[in-house]
Enzyme design. Sequence first.
Site, PDB file in Angstrom:
ATOM      1  CB  ALA A   1      -6.253   6.614   0.664  1.00  0.00           C
ATOM      2  CG  ASP A   2      -0.922   9.385   2.039  1.00  0.00           C
ATOM      3  OD1 ASP A   2      -1.665   9.537   3.022  1.00  0.00           O
ATOM      4  OD2 ASP A   2      -0.305  10.308   1.492  1.00  0.00           O
ATOM      5  NE  ARG A   3       2.078   3.215  -1.983  1.00  0.00           N
ATOM      6  CZ  ARG A   3       2.939   3.174  -3.017  1.00  0.00           C
ATOM      7  NH1 ARG A   3       2.890   2.185  -3.877  1.00  0.00           N
ATOM      8  NH2 ARG A   3       3.868   4.111  -3.152  1.00  0.00           N
TER       9      ARG A   3
ATOM     10  CB  ALA B   1      -0.715   3.620   3.410  1.00  0.00           C
TER      11      ALA B   1
END
Length: 388
Positions: free
Chosen positions: A258-260, A268
Amino acid sequence: MSGLQAIRYTRGKLEVLDQLRLPHEHRYDDVSTSEEAFDCIKAMRVRGAPAIAIVAALAHGVELYHGSCRASTPTEVISYVDSRLDYLKQSRPTAVDLTNAITHLKTVVRAVDIAALGHDAAKSAIVDAYIAAAEEIFRKDTETNLRIGEHGSRWLLANAPIKSPEGKVSVLTHCNTGSLATSGHGTALGIIRSLHSAGNLHHAFCTETRPYNQGSRLTAFELVYERIPATLITDSMAGALFATRKTENHIAAVIVGADRVVRNGDTANKVGTYALAVLAKYHGIKFVVAAPTTSIDLQTTTGADIKIEERKPEELTQISGAVVSADGKIDVSHTVRVATAHQEIAVWNPAFDVTPAGLIDAVVTEKGVVEKGESGSFDFRGVMPERW
Ligand code: MRU
């Protein structure tokens, strides 16, 4: 743990593996200033949410160590640190680890007791505190990933909808979330490593991950490097793979990084993740996000508010690689860039997409596994009560 290292660091010296040259060439570049770190991150010579945060934090520490700050008062030193960190934050917008690291580092420098130390001692205490905190982010990341690996593999073995006759699981992963995206071991790929080292992995599949090809260039490289049983597919083959669950390589779960991850669990991650989640749901395959708590953003309520980075058209219309001779030998000293589409075609190139929480079964953090609640969203109070 893997010998592969994206980031090599000793106090005053930071070296970053140039991932644009992988898998053909293994070259480290010195990164000694915030400007060099910014370029390295923006050009994706280093990438992956935790690695971006670590390189930015350490690079500023290296320039501080070499006396880049000419401020005459402790307050000016703090303003200098703030301005360098705010500049680094602009390098890539979607991954929240960088923002979380910056918030932490700004808090650390403000905790120095200026009044008690006096001006000159306080100035060096601020620099020392910054460097120690940046080094701690780097050190802690591998520990965090090893815990994610333990929690994730235990959860998967308990919840896999299907296993091999020997009780092992097969999984698919997207993008690169391994040693190359972190300080070591990795998140989603860390779970695959942990499953493999405990003898619980039947087979791993990795997607090519167009357009930047993190899967074929980086994840495939890590899997081969560690001799993990693995197969590469194009992104478009995932549906066909899931539909053939009767073969011995039946997929139990898709595991991604995950990036966020925002407050309700919307996530995201590398573009293509959302499509995999939809496919997994249709085929009754578990969909698992592996993310350190530093990738969780409780300030953002839903995925609709996540800023998605858009990248240049050439990532879709051109590709680079090493030359392959007629007898199949790869000439690593000879890399070329090749056009793969009409160069005037309009291109849309979002680097990430958002997977709604409803399609995610579990988020694996270093503090434990959070499963989706009855409401279809996630409650992260159990793993990060301090930030709730
Ligand atoms: O554009 P990238 O290569 O930085 O994207 C990386 C991802 O999407 C990863 O899944 C994510 O950053 C987690 S890495 C542990």
